[in-house]
Design a protein around this motif. Structure first.
Motif, PDB file in Angstrom:
ATOM      1  N   TRP A  28      30.972  38.833 109.890  1.00 47.56           N
ATOM      2  CA  TRP A  28      30.279  37.558 109.796  1.00 47.56           C
ATOM      3  C   TRP A  28      30.253  36.874 111.147  1.00 47.56           C
ATOM      4  O   TRP A  28      31.123  37.098 111.984  1.00 47.56           O
ATOM      5  N   GLU A  29      29.257  36.019 111.349  1.00 45.34           N
ATOM      6  CA  GLU A  29      29.127  35.227 112.568  1.00 45.34           C
ATOM      7  C   GLU A  29      29.055  33.756 112.196  1.00 45.34           C
ATOM      8  O   GLU A  29      28.387  33.383 111.236  1.00 45.34           O
ATOM      9  N   CYS A  30      29.756  32.915 112.962  1.00 50.14           N
ATOM     10  CA  CYS A  30      29.720  31.470 112.751  1.00 50.14           C
ATOM     11  C   CYS A  30      28.796  30.860 113.800  1.00 50.14           C
ATOM     12  O   CYS A  30      29.026  31.018 114.999  1.00 50.14           O
ATOM     13  N   ALA A  31      27.768  30.162 113.349  1.00 48.57           N
ATOM     14  CA  ALA A  31      26.822  29.545 114.278  1.00 48.57           C
ATOM     15  C   ALA A  31      27.413  28.302 114.934  1.00 48.57           C
ATOM     16  O   ALA A  31      26.980  27.908 116.012  1.00 48.57           O
ATOM     17  N   ALA A  32      28.422  27.693 114.333  1.00 46.64           N
ATOM     18  CA  ALA A  32      29.002  26.469 114.878  1.00 46.64           C
ATOM     19  C   ALA A  32      29.909  26.742 116.079  1.00 46.64           C
ATOM     20  O   ALA A  32      29.833  26.049 117.086  1.00 46.64           O
ATOM     21  N   CYS A  33      30.776  27.746 115.983  1.00 49.19           N
ATOM     22  CA  CYS A  33      31.732  28.001 117.072  1.00 49.19           C
ATOM     23  C   CYS A  33      31.449  29.309 117.821  1.00 49.19           C
ATOM     24  O   CYS A  33      32.189  29.678 118.715  1.00 49.19           O
ATOM     25  N   SER A  34      30.376  30.011 117.438  1.00 48.31           N
ATOM     26  CA  SER A  34      29.957  31.263 118.097  1.00 48.31           C
ATOM     27  C   SER A  34      31.028  32.344 118.061  1.00 48.31           C
ATOM     28  O   SER A  34      31.154  33.130 118.997  1.00 48.31           O
TER      29      SER A  34
END
Length: 59
Positions: A28-34
């Motif tokens: 998974w990738e988090c768009a908020a903290c990259s």
């Protein structure tokens, strides 16, 4: 059979803006903290978790 489970929030920053990663299953990738992370189910414990505490501090 059900679909794969998705995390509700990022384990690093707590944001909910997650997207599946192209790195593979469970990534998974988090768009908020990259940050990118991977989740993996290891299995069930044979005896479960047992707590040996007495239920709190004695007075």
């Amino acid at each position: 059979m059900s679909e794969r489970a998705a995390p509700f929030y990022c384990p690093y920053c707590g944001d909910e803006d997650l997207r599946p990663s192209e790195q593979g299953h469970g990534a998974w990738e988090c768009a908020a903290c990259s940050r990118a992370f991977q989740l993996k189910f290891l299995g069930l414990l044979s005896r479960g978790i047992q707590r040996n505490d007495g239920g709190g501090d004695e007075i």
